[in-house]
Design an enzyme around this catalytic site. Structure first.
Site, PDB file in Angstrom:
ATOM      1  N   ARG A 477      62.737  70.475  19.230  1.00 29.18           N
ATOM      2  CA  ARG A 477      63.982  70.841  18.554  1.00 29.18           C
ATOM      3  C   ARG A 477      63.952  72.302  18.124  1.00 29.18           C
ATOM      4  NH1 ARG A 477      62.956  66.527  15.205  1.00 29.18           N
ATOM      5  NH2 ARG A 477      64.037  64.613  15.701  1.00 29.18           N
ATOM      6  N   SER A 538      52.681  70.665  16.540  1.00 31.62           N
ATOM      7  CA  SER A 538      51.955  69.447  16.155  1.00 31.62           C
ATOM      8  C   SER A 538      50.690  69.231  16.977  1.00 31.62           C
ATOM      9  CB  SER A 538      52.881  68.251  16.302  1.00 31.62           C
ATOM     10  OG  SER A 538      54.100  68.544  15.709  1.00 31.62           O
ATOM     11  N   ASP A 592      52.991  69.121  12.052  1.00 34.43           N
ATOM     12  CA  ASP A 592      54.123  68.239  11.698  1.00 34.43           C
ATOM     13  C   ASP A 592      53.850  67.417  10.433  1.00 34.43           C
ATOM     14  OD1 ASP A 592      52.228  66.732  13.065  1.00 34.43           O
ATOM     15  OD2 ASP A 592      53.653  65.735  14.402  1.00 34.43           O
TER      16      ASP A 592
HETATM   17  C1  BG6 Z   1      59.734  64.115  14.052  1.00 33.98           C
HETATM   18  C2  BG6 Z   1      59.221  65.402  13.452  1.00 33.98           C
HETATM   19  O1  BG6 Z   1      60.740  63.619  13.284  1.00 33.98           O
HETATM   20  O2  BG6 Z   1      58.658  63.224  14.157  1.00 33.98           O
HETATM   21  C3  BG6 Z   1      58.166  65.971  14.383  1.00 33.98           C
HETATM   22  O3  BG6 Z   1      60.278  66.334  13.274  1.00 33.98           O
HETATM   23  C4  BG6 Z   1      57.077  64.972  14.584  1.00 33.98           C
HETATM   24  O4  BG6 Z   1      57.650  67.164  13.873  1.00 33.98           O
HETATM   25  C5  BG6 Z   1      57.678  63.660  15.071  1.00 33.98           C
HETATM   26  O5  BG6 Z   1      56.142  65.459  15.497  1.00 33.98           O
HETATM   27  C6  BG6 Z   1      56.633  62.603  15.219  1.00 33.98           C
HETATM   28  O6  BG6 Z   1      57.215  61.466  15.785  1.00 33.98           O
HETATM   29  P1  BG6 Z   1      57.385  61.227  17.332  1.00 33.98           P
HETATM   30  O7  BG6 Z   1      57.574  59.788  17.441  1.00 33.98           O
HETATM   31  O8  BG6 Z   1      58.580  62.026  17.762  1.00 33.98           O
HETATM   32  O9  BG6 Z   1      56.131  61.695  17.972  1.00 33.98           O
HETATM   33  C1  GLC Z   2      48.237  64.684  17.368  1.00 32.29           C
HETATM   34  C2  GLC Z   2      48.047  66.145  17.014  1.00 32.29           C
HETATM   35  C3  GLC Z   2      48.320  66.356  15.547  1.00 32.29           C
HETATM   36  C4  GLC Z   2      49.674  65.820  15.195  1.00 32.29           C
HETATM   37  C5  GLC Z   2      49.763  64.374  15.579  1.00 32.29           C
HETATM   38  C6  GLC Z   2      51.120  63.802  15.278  1.00 32.29           C
HETATM   39  O1  GLC Z   2      47.265  63.980  16.719  1.00 32.29           O
HETATM   40  O2  GLC Z   2      46.746  66.533  17.333  1.00 32.29           O
HETATM   41  O3  GLC Z   2      48.267  67.749  15.240  1.00 32.29           O
HETATM   42  O4  GLC Z   2      49.891  65.984  13.827  1.00 32.29           O
HETATM   43  O5  GLC Z   2      49.515  64.244  16.955  1.00 32.29           O
HETATM   44  O6  GLC Z   2      52.131  64.412  15.985  1.00 32.29           O
END
Ligand code: BG6
Ligand code: GLC
Length: 852
Positions: A477, A538, A592
């Protein structure tokens, strides 16, 4: 009379036009016979009324309501599954004959799916008088495995191959049917899954409103003279024990009025039970001819005239046609029930038929079939005659029970390693605590405990417009975050990162990211502005400051080249430079978990932990700076990104790791890495389930042991299916539909087992996650020397948010393992981009202050 009524005597196959003209009868004999026969005619409306009333009675009994009149009984039989086609082995069935004087021993060999053949061999033994009258204990003892109603035996004995046979219909001495009902509709069973075979006991159906209009004076007499007057009134119009008796009563009536046998009866004809089903069937048989009818009547001590044979045949036909039509109305009620309970408008079903009436009577089945077609036009019913009575079905019940028991054992064995005890979870918590401490001290540990340079959660004074990027979850995003006195407003757009980009070159990946930013700026009218940018990235990064982060290694589905070991902010700035036209001011890079904690912390100051359970899993929390060896300073706090996904990469989780975890790990792009994450997060749970399903198929427990190509396909079983399948509002039928959509056609038993597999896998994931959270909150409590800690955890991630039970299981585990912490879980609504913007805002505020 409507169309069904006309199915009766006039149009029945081989029916003579009765009475024939010119026969030497008394002048009014034709009317007298017609009057008798007329009583046995049933109209379509009457049959429909019986169908409706019986259905009502069945549904009432299923709900456990006792009606005013003796209704049908709807007895659960505890047979929960029809044959699979894979049943194998030798089974012995003992059948005690109706009189109890003989014992039939049936040896049934089932040969499994290959050419599925049932080969019964049987022998009848006469039970010696002394055994029958003896004390009941002989030298042998027999384990009774199953006590089975004959309808159930009939249904279960039905040869597979013609689709599911889920109704058993018996018209023998008496009549009854059974069918497979959804267990959740049966009030007396405390069961909401699967099916159960219900023996309807419809012989006792006796609704006066529905049966009264079709009962004749002969039915009343028969009932009156029977051993159980007033009982089994429906059965007495259909069962083989009564058909001969009804015919006898009509013949006596007509003889006594001078219409038959020259007005004479015989002592035999006058004695109850002298006309048997066999007599009726024989006389009605079109191939029998008049001579045979004469012979039967003569055996009854009668002296029939030539015309009598025709009249007697008409009587037999009237009685038996009505019986078949009434039986059809009852069967139509069962079909309506099946349509309703399975929510299927058009039903395709096989009905196994058994009993002497079907075997002996020449027209019973054809009348039944025609009437059912008219009463249940949306049902495609095939009738499968039972080959060897109920005995073979009893063997089948035993075989099915044996198969289910064996399959259950194998399922339990397979899932046992996923069912963690409290001690195992406490051990995970303890190991996690140790790994955290070591990681903070810079000692060898699978937990990296990375400092984030975020020292405080927002205080509400942050203001300004910020750009944010959110990379690494399901969606990439770009966001515009406006932090004002009135709160935070967000505009955002999702862009895709194709797999070839995520796993291509680093340059390609970062160019793509910048392209998306430029596109977003144009759409938002922000081109040319250099807003401060917060980057939610992340992945594990070693940060030296808020705007510096060396990517340690890729995780999840990313593997772009030439990025590991590089500062991600530099890679982004270089891509910006390559694009020339844009200017961006990258202020902060945040994980994240940190973005989520900050985002939730804006609303709740107690939020000092950030948890992600989505594609991957991770936790961050506020640690005392004095405990962080790699950052100078002893006072204050710093948010630590634990990168707990890698917990266990040093082998410490090997005791918990199953062969399925090993397979998932081996097939991943980073074998040996992120072992904790691979047991918990959305990217892997579907794959674990798929590997278990493959294993169970190879054991013959699932999908009849037939491996499907689809199930061999990696990632075919998405984690979102776990959430859907485990949703409480879904019936097993819908579970089947989900799996059938995947090209996995399965039985109800299969669906139930797939559900159990999903539950075991997601439960373990949630409990492991809970054990981790317990370790983190306990550490915070001890850091602060508190007796009791009240804390909030900001959470994000599709698995946590979409799975019906995940969040409550995490919370329950934390309560269990960290009883001195009162933990509130806050779901992040705005994603971690908002948090990244807030981190940026705090940084800008502090930078401004330094400048002043
Ligand atoms: C989102 C966050 O809502 O959730 C992200 O904005 C995060 O930063 C993500 O990585 C984690 O959930 P998923 O299911 O999208 O991996
Ligand atoms: C993976 C990444 C970590 C992140 C997590 C959730 O473990 O290594 O940095 O926070 O995924 O997205």
């Amino acid at each position: 009379m409507d169309s069904i009524g006309s199915l009766g005597l006039q149009q029945g196959e081989g029916a003579p036009s009765c009475p024939q003209e010119g026969l030497p009868c008394p002048s009014n004999s034709s009317e007298m016979v017609q009057e008798c026969l007329q009583q046995f005619k049933v109209t379509g409306a009457q049959l429909r009324q019986i169908q409706t009333s019986l259905l009502g009675s069945m549904e009432q009994a299923l709900r456990g309501q006792v009606g005013p009149a003796p209704a049908v009984r709807m007895l659960p039989t505890y047979v929960g599954s029809t044959p699979h086609g894979t049943e194998k082995g030798d089974f012995v069935v003992l059948e005690l004959g109706a009189t109890g004087a003989s014992l039939r021993v049936l040896w049934v060999t089932l040969t499994g799916i290959e050419g599925h053949k049932v080969e019964p061999r049987s022998q009848e033994f006469v039970i010696p008088q002394e055994v029958m009258l003896g004390p009941g204990q002989q030298a042998y003892s027999i384990d009774v495995v199953a006590v089975v109603n004959d309808t159930v035996g009939t249904m279960m004995g039905c040869e597979p191959g013609v689709g599911p046979c889920e109704v058993g219909l018996v018209v023998d001495t008496g009549t009854n049917a059974c069918y497979m009902e959804e267990a959740r509709h049966v009030a007396v069973l405390d069961e909401d899954r699967g099916r159960v075979c219900i023996s309807i006991e419809w012989g006792s159906f006796s609704d006066e409103g529905a049966l009264g209009p079709v009962q004749t004076i002969f039915d009343h007499t028969l009932d009156h003279e029977s051993l159980n007057p007033g009982a089994q009134r429906f059965e007495k119009m259909i069962g083989g024990l009564y058909l001969g008796e009804l015919v006898r009563l009509v013949l006596v009536h007509l003889a006594q009025r001078g219409v038959l046998f020259g007005g004479h009866t015989s002592p035999v004809l006058r004695s109850q039970g002298s006309i048997l089903l066999e007599h009726v069937a024989e006389m009605e048989d079109p191939s029998a001819g008049a001579a045979r009818v004469h012979a039967v009547l003569q055996d009854l001590g009668l002296n029939p005239k030539a015309s009598d044979a025709e009249w007697v045949q008409c009587v037999c036909m009237a009685v038996c046609t009505r019986a078949a039509q009434l039986c059809a109305a009852a069967l139509a009620a069962v079909l309506s029930r099946l349509q309703h309970s399975r929510e299927q408008q058009a039903l395709q079903i096989a009905v196994a038929t058994g009993g002497r009436v079907f075997e002996r009577h020449p027209r019973f089945l054809s009348v039944l079939r025609e009437t059912v077609m008219l009463l249940a036009p949306n049902c495609d019913v095939s009738f499968i005659p039972s080959v060897d009575g109920g005995g073979r079905g009893v063997a089948m019940v035993t075989a099915v029970a044996a198969r289910l028991a064996a399959h259950r054992r194998l399922l339990e064995e397979t899932l046992a390693p996923f069912r963690l005890t409290r001690e195992q979870l406490a051990e995970v918590q303890a190991q996690m605590r140790e790994a955290m401490a070591k990681g903070l001290q810079g000692e060898a540990s699978s937990l990296r405990m990375l400092p984030t340079y975020v020292r405080a959660t927002p205080d509400g004074s942050e203001r300004g417009d910020f750009l944010a990027l959110d990379l690494g979850g399901t969606n990439f995003r770009v966001l515009l975050v406006r932090v004002t006195t009135g709160g935070v407003q967000i505009s955002s757009q999702i862009y895709s990162i194709p797999e070839c980009v995520a796993q291509g070159s680093g340059q390609q990946l970062f160019d793509h990211i910048v392209d998306c930013i430029v596109d977003f700026q144009q759409k938002q009218g922000l081109s040319g502005q250099s807003l401060p940018l917060g980057f939610t990235f992340s992945f594990p990064c070693r940060q030296m400051g808020l705007d510096q982060g060396i990517l340690l290694n890729w995780t999840k589905g990313f593997n772009a080249s030439d990025c590991e070991g590089q500062d991600v902010v530099c890679l982004l700035r270089e891509a910006i430079r390559r694009r020339q036209a844009v200017e961006l001011n990258v202020v902060a890079i945040v994980n994240d978990t940190v973005g989520t904690m900050m985002s939730c912390g804006y609303e709740d100051p107690h939020c000092e932990v950030g948890l992600i359970v989505g594609t991957g899993t991770n936790v961050c929390y506020m640690e005392e700076l004095r405990n962080v060896a790699s950052v100078d300073g002893d006072s204050g706090q710093m948010c630590i990104n634990t990168e707990w996904g890698a917990f266990g990469d040093d082998g410490s989780l090997s005791m918990l790791s199953t062969r399925f975890d090993a397979s998932v790990d081996q097939a991943s792009i980073n074998p040996g890495k992120q072992r904790f994450e691979k047991m918990i997060s959305g990217m892997y749970l579907g794959e674990i389930v798929r590997h278990i399903l493959l294993h169970l198929t190879s054991l013959g427990v699932l999908f009849r042991g037939q491996q499907t190509q689809r199930l061999q396909t990696r990632d075919i079983f998405k984690t979102k299916f776990l959430s859907e399948i485990e949703s409480d509002s879904l019936a097993l039928r819908q579970v089947r539909a989900i799996l059938e959509d995947l090209g996995l056609p399965l039985t109800s038993d299969d669906a139930l087992m797939v559900l159990e597999v999903c539950q075991a896998v997601s439960q373990r994931a949630a409990q492991l996650c809970g054990a981790g959270v317990a370790a983190v909150v306990e550490k915070i409590r001890e850091n602060r020397g508190l007796e009791e800690l009240t804390i909030s955890v900001g959470v994000d991630g599709t698995l946590y948010k979409l799975h019906p039970h995940f969040s409550s299981l995490v919370a329950a585990t934390v309560r269990e393992l960290a009883p001195r912490c009162v933990v509130t879980f806050l779901q992040s609504e705005d994603g971690s981009g908002k948090g990244a913007a807030l981190v940026t805002a705090v940084a800008c505020r502090l930078a401004q202050r330094t400048r002043i």
